[in-house]
Each structure stands twice: as structure tokens, then as C-alpha cells.
Design an enzyme around this catalytic site. Structure first.
Site, PDB file in Angstrom:
ATOM      1  CD  GLU A   1      22.100  -6.857  49.008  1.00 61.16           C
ATOM      2  OE1 GLU A   1      22.492  -6.670  49.846  1.00 61.16           O
ATOM      3  OE2 GLU A   1      22.845  -7.864  48.451  1.00 61.16           O
TER       4      GLU A   1
ATOM      5  CG  MET B   1      25.991  -2.092  50.387  1.00 60.66           C
ATOM      6  SD  MET B   1      27.244  -3.485  50.555  1.00 60.66           S
ATOM      7  CE  MET B   1      26.781  -2.860  52.961  1.00 60.66           C
TER       8      MET B   1
ATOM      9  CG  HIS C   1      22.697  -8.621  53.994  1.00 61.06           C
ATOM     10  ND1 HIS C   1      23.297  -9.822  55.012  1.00 61.06           N
ATOM     11  CD2 HIS C   1      23.443  -8.814  53.112  1.00 61.06           C
ATOM     12  CE1 HIS C   1      24.227 -10.795  53.665  1.00 61.06           C
ATOM     13  NE2 HIS C   1      24.117 -10.026  53.036  1.00 61.06           N
TER      14      HIS C   1
END
Ligand code: SER
Ligand code: ZN
Length: 673
Positions: free
Chosen positions: A303, A268, A306
């Protein structure tokens, strides 16, 4: 997930939020079963919206106290349930709301919100987990600046982390301590994170392109520090690559990764504090496979990327999930292609796309890359949103070329930095950068189903022309019985006898840019002139469009492409197509009680690949792997016979193994490891 009672949410019902949040101050006092959360929200009415009640989202929450501008609110002026906090008549001006909630991290087995994983406190807030920590307008278009103070028992949780930069820390009475983190970049609640625990730390640093030093830290369980080396190396390479390829620099003083063992998703991208399933961080050369290393490199990069595509520019609503995921998967695919072998990476990605996404697109769960309705957003983290979403971005690149694609990305970053954007806004940047009308292209976001393209070629020796007739259809999918034609970029080549591409000149005088023929009609044809010899058509090179392609190439054409195509993807594809034809034939034979036949041309083609010392070992390895049972079943489509398919695949694998054993030994001798 309560999909049974949930009402569908529809894209067309989107309304801007009534209330905005300027700043969030969180004060979290960690405790295994009774964690106290005090949230101080600076709210203001959205100038775009009329006066409205304040309705904050919650999920399984218990309200302990509530103050508005410092004064406790009387019970009759608000309503609190586990799912909502409502103030029917809030002042129509900016005000400060102080909310105290109590949460139980140990009882949280959903792994959404604040939970404990092997004694470590950690959070997962995408998509709607923040509302399990405090009441909040939990939607991605509400972006706020967060300051997080965490306190905990120092023995239990000596490490206290949150988003942003560390601004304060210290000791407290009774063996407790605290840390304060401030994240200056406005973000949606789903990017919030905090971690508390007894963790080991591996530290490194990175100097950004403007010369700032960034601290890099990977936190793992004690004793696992040694296994973080590849993850840290991947992170540094990803940071450099994003600067070089996209001009994107990291924007905080520190970047942290925490590896935990209990995690629902792969990882995440919380701002400055990524949380990972530890299988995408930990690797030792003794036990990890090549695939494990590739997976770590790709997920670490994903990740990290992002930070710009997802965090700095986020999604207006969850319908736009592909805006960050499709684009970021595309970016991590490109990164891995640059770090490793581009053809091998492309083949691996296409195999995965066909195995997961094509199947999804052909079944009862088919949905568009941007769905238009959902009951539970967690069910839409799918191969279609991620992998087909990445293919759609790749097609933009194929249609407008690398320079204009980069200009479009630059425009996207300048135009929408700090915003919650939509797919339309993203695609508009490429339309503006290239001058190309992208209206029809948008159908890739709204129409589900894998387009089927049939192509036939005709060589006219007297006229020296080669004419290609192409037909496209998109199969019906649930809720979408009738389809309209798509924009399909087909990268192609006409391969001459000597294995070289013939020049591509269209009869109508148009040039075909970068070898890409663009289909946009249900059926269309293209005639190439000055074609002196019968060429072999190499189509959808590099898998330029995510389609099901049916051509009239015969076995000799395919064997020729396998040996000579300058596009390595199509060399591999040609071998797959020959093998697939053989396998399907053998499934029929086996069902009729006959023995499977073998195909000498295929074996000769495979031998040529194995003997070609110029080819990368990973490419050779992929080429020797024929389609698997799942691929054959997908190709047959209906009335499949798993036993016959298994026996056909097994027979071909055995034959390839047997016939290439000797050649393999020779190759190994030539190429010492
Ligand atoms: N946002 C996360 C990711 O894709 C969820 O898996 O990286
Ligand atoms: Zn992602």
C-alpha cells in the site's frame, strides 16, 4: 453486483472525459444514518472534447440540493436519479457546481462508499465507491485537488481524518467538532478517503532522503496499540527501501494507516490515509505466525508503494488495473526479497502463482492481464491482474537487465507523474530506456493462458556442442481460440560435472546476455559451443517466465540439480519435479490397487539438503514440503481421483517425515535456535 443487466464496457470504446474537475471541496457532516455531504466541484470543459452534457455518476444517492455558480438550479434544467445527475445543457465554460446528498453509513453493508465498521466511519472508494458518496465523474482519468472538511459529534468521533495534510480543526456548538484536510496532489476519486471514530493512535516519524520529517500514525481500536509495532517498523523500512531502490520519496507531512475489522480487500492505498483490514496491521509475538508477520510486512509495503505506482501515476481507465497492481505487487515482492530471503520469497510467490493464477488461466475464468471488456470491474481484482501482472513486470527486468530497468522506471516517473497512464505508456518507457522493441512482448497483456514450453537438449561430444530445441504454444482460452507466440525470457545454465556453470557461447557468435535465452518463435533452437562434457540443463532459473515447462531431464539429472544448481529456485524445483513424478506414478498404482513405491534418490537428495548447514532454515523447510494435493491434481489435469491423490501425498509426506526425523535432530543440534 448487477452484472445481469449491466452492458459490457470495452477498452476500445475509451473516450477522454467531456468534463474535468479542478478542485473538490467536500463538507461532510457525519451522522450514523443521515450523513450530509456537500460537494463543491470546480468543473471545466475538457479542451480535447466537444461541447457535451454533464453526466455525473451516482450509486444509491439522494440529491438534497443543487447550485450552479451559487444559484439553485430550476428542476427542469437537470435530472437526478440514484445512479446519475445530468445537466443536459451546462454552460460551455468553467463553472462551480454545489451538490448536496444524504447518505446512510449504517445501512451500507456493501462496504463500498461511506460505511461504519464497529462504530468507526470509514470509506472505500476503489473502484467505484465515491459515486456512493456524491455525484461525480467517477473515473480514474479525472484527477482533482481535494479539500475535505469533516464534522462529527466529538464523543462519537474524536478522531477525524482525510487525505493530505491537516490545515484546520476546532470545536463547534452542541458537542460537535471539525477538521479540515487538504491534499495538494491531484488524484482520482477512487483514492479519496475519510475516517471518523474513537481510535487509539501509535505515532512515530520518518526522515526522508531530502531531510523532511514525516509524521507516521497508525490508528487502531483502543487497547490494540501494543500490536502495531511490526506494522510501524515495516512501514519505515518500506519508505527507506523505496528511496534507495527506486529514488521515490514520500510527499506529504503525514502518513496514516487506519486498521478496521470490516474490509473487503486486504487494504487500500488512499492518498496519505491507507485503510487496512486489521489482520494486516495487528500482530503479537505470542500468537502471530511467521506467515502473519510476512503478510503484514508485504501488505504495508504494497500500500505504501502505491503512493508512486498508483497514486502519483494512476490508471487511465480500469482496464489498466494491472498498471498499478502488477507493478506494485512486483515492488512489494522485491521489498520482501530484500528484507528476507530472496530464494524463499521467490519460491513462495511461485507456489502461490501456480496455485491461484495458473488455475485461473486454465479454467473458464481465464482472462488477459489487461482485460478488454468487463461488466463489473470488481470481478477483475484477480490473481491474473495482480500476480501474473507482477510476473510480466519481472520479465521486463529479466529481458533488459537491472540498470536499464531502473532507467525505464525513472523515465516512467518523470514522464507520467501526475497523469493517468496506460500499459502502452509504461512499456514504452522500457523500450526507450533499453532500445529494445517491446511490440511482441505486449502480448503478455492481451493473450490469456499459461504458455507451454517444451525443451529438449542434445549433447554432441565430438563437436563439443549442446543444442537446445524449444517449442512454445499457448492453449486456447475463452474468447481466444488461436494464439500467437510470446516473448519468453528463459534464464538458463549448463551445469558441469563439478556443479559449476559452463560458459555460454552461442554457435552463431551471439552472446547470451546475463544467461537469458529469449524465445519468440513457435519453435527455435540454440547451439552452445565449446561444451567439453555432457552438462545438465538448468532452465527457467528463478522462474524467469510464468510458463508450464516440460523438459527431458531424467531422474539423475534432477537429483544432480537438486544438489548442485547454483540457482536455489531450480534446486527446489528439481526436488518438486522428482516428487511430482513419483506422486503421479503412485496415484496410478493406488488406482490399480498396488502399494505406493518410494524413491530412494529423492530421499537421498532431501537428506543432502537437510544436512547442508550452509542452507537457510526456511529454504530447507520449503524443500522438505513435497507438492500438495492441489499441485498434483493440477498436473494430472483431467479425470482426477482425489482419494488416490490424497493417499499418494500422505504416503510421501509420511515417508519424508519418518526418514528425516533423525537427520533433523542432528541439524537442530548443530544450529541452536
Ligand atoms: N487497491 C487495493 C490494493 O490492491 C485493492 O485491494 O492494494
Ligand atoms: Zn494494490
Amino acid at each position: 453486483m448487477r452484472t445481469d443487466i449491466a452492458q459490457p464496457i470495452r477498452l476500445k470504446d475509451y473516450r477522454p472525459p467531456d468534463w474535468l474537475v479542478e478542485t473538490v471541496h467536500l463538507d461532510v457532516s457525519l451522522h450514523p444514518t443521515q450523513t450530509k455531504v456537500r460537494a463543491t466541484l470546480a468543473l471545466r470543459p475538457n479542451p480535447l472534447a466537444a461541447a457535451a452534457p454533464l453526466v455525473l455518476d451516482g450509486d444509491d444517492l439522494t440529491l438534497a440540493s443543487l447550485k450552479l455558480d451559487g444559484t439553485a438550479l430550476p428542476a427542469e434544467s437537470y435530472a437526478a436519479t440514484p445512479d446519475n445527475l445530468t445537466i443536459p445543457q451546462p454552460p460551455h465554460r468553467p463553472f462551480v457546481l454545489e451538490i448536496e446528498t444524504l447518505v446512510d453509513p449504517s445501512a451500507n453493508t456493501q462496504l463500498s462508499g461511506l460505511y461504519r465498521s464497529s462504530g468507526t466511519y470509514c470509506t472505500q472508494c476503489e473502484a467505484e465507491g465515491f459515486r456512493r458518496i456524491t455525484y461525480f465523474p467517477d473515473r480514474p482519468d479525472v484527477m482533482a485537488v481535494y479539500t475535505t472538511r469533516i464534522e462529527a459529534d466529538k464523543k462519537e468521533a474524536p478522531v477525524l481524518l482525510a487525505n493530505g495534510n491537516l490545515t484546520d480543526s476546532g470545536e463547534l456548538p452542541a458537542g460537535r467538532h471539525f477538521a479540515v484536510w487538504h491534499d495538494p496532489h491531484p488524484k482520482p476519486a477512487y483514492l479519496f478517503a475519510l475516517v471518523g471514530g474513537d481510535l487509539a493512535c501509535v505515532e512515530d516519524k520518518f526522515r526522508t532522503m531530502s531531510g523532511r520529517d514525516v509524521k507516521l500514525r497508525i490508528y487502531v481500536e483502543h487497547g490494540k496499540e501494543e500490536r502495531c509495532g511490526y506494522a510501524m517498523d515495516s512501514l519505515k523500512r518500506a519508505m527507506r527501501w523505496d528511496e534507495e531502490k527506486f529514488g521515490r520519496e514520500y510527499d506529504l507531512e503525514i502518513f496514516m494507516i487506519v486498521a478496521v475489522s470490516d474490509f473487503n480487500m486486504g487494504a487500500m492505498e488512499n492518498k496519505g490515509l491507507n485503510v487496512f483490514n486489521d489482520k494486516y496491521v495487528l500482530a503479537s509475538a505470542d500468537t502471530a505466525t511467521d506467515g502473519d508477520f510476512a503478510g503484514i510486512e508485504a501488505v504495508i509495503a504494497h500500500e505504501y508503494f502505491h503512493n508512486w505506482t498508483g497514486n502519483r501515476i494512476t490508471c487511465r481507465d480500469w482496464f489498466q488495473l494491472c498498471l498499478k497492481e502488477g507493478l506494485t505487487v512486483f515492488r512489494d515482492q522485491e521489498f520482501s526479497a530484500d528484507m528476507r530471503s530472496r530464494p524463499v520469497k521467490r519460491i513462495a510467490d511461485v507456489r502461490a502463482l501456480r496455485a491461484a493464477q495458473f488455475v485461473e488461466d486454465a479454467g473458464p475464468l481465464a482472462h488477459p492481464v489487461r482485460p478488454e471488456t468487463y461488466k463489473e470491474i470488481n470481478n477483475f481484482y484477480t490473481a491474473t491482474v495482480y500476480e501474473k501482472g507482477a510476473e510480466v513486470v519481472r520479465m521486463v527486468l529479466t529481458l533488459i537487465g537491472p540498470e536499464k530497468f531502473r532507467a525505464g522506471m525513472d523515465l516512467y516517473f518523470t514522464r507520467h507523474d501526475g497523469e493517468a497512464a496506460t500499459v502502452e505508456q509504461f512499456i514504452q518507457c522500457f523500450a526507450d530506456a533499453s532500445g529494445r522493441d517491446m511490440a511482441q512482448f505486449m502480448r503478455w497483456y492481451s493473450q490469456a493462458g499459461t504458455p507451454e514450453v517444451t525443451v529438449a537438449g542434445r549433447f554432441d561430444a565430438a563437436a563439443k556442442t549442446f543444442t537446445l530445441e524449444a517449442k512454445q504454444t499457448v492453449p486456447p482460452t475463452p474468447g481466444q481460440p488461436d494464439k500467437v507466440p510470446m516473448v519468453i525470457p528463459l534464464a538458463l545454465g549448463l551445469v558441469g560435472k563439478n556443479g559449476r556453470d559452463l560458459p555460454l557461447a552461442l554457435a552463431d557468435g551471439r552472446t547470451i546476455e546475463r544467461g537469458v535465452l529469449v524465445l519468440s518463435e513457435p519453435s527455435q533452437s540454440a547451439t552452445f559451443t565449446g561444451v567439453a562434457e555432457r552438462p545438465v540443463l538448468s532452465l527457467n532459473r528463478g522462474f524467469s517466465a510464468p510458463i508450464q515447462l516440460d523438459t527431458d531431464l531424467n531422474g539423475d539429472d534432477l537429483a544432480f540439480l537438486a544438489a548442485h544448481d547454483r540457482d536455489p529456485f531450480n534446486r527446489w524445483q528439481a526436488l518438486q519435479t522428482i516428487s511430482m513424478r513419483l506422486l503421479i506414478d503412485n496415484v496410478e498404482r493406488l488406482r490399480a490397487g498396488k502399494a505406493p513405491r518410494s524413491d530412494d534418490k529423492l530421499m537421498v537428495a532431501l537428506a543432502a539438503i537437510l544436512e547442508d548447514a550452509k542452507l537457510e532454515p526456511a529454504f530447507v523447510a520449503l524443500s522438505l514440503v513435497p507438492p500438495g494435493e492441489g499441485d498434483v491434481a493440477r498436473e494430472i489435469g483431467r479425470d482426477i481421483d482425489p482419494d488416490a491423490i490424497f493417499r499418494a501425498c500422505k504416503a510421501l509426506r509420511a515417508e519424508i517425515g519418518e526418514r528425516s526425523r533423525r537427520l533433523y535432530a542432528r541439524r537442530k543440534k548443530r544450529r541452536p535456535a
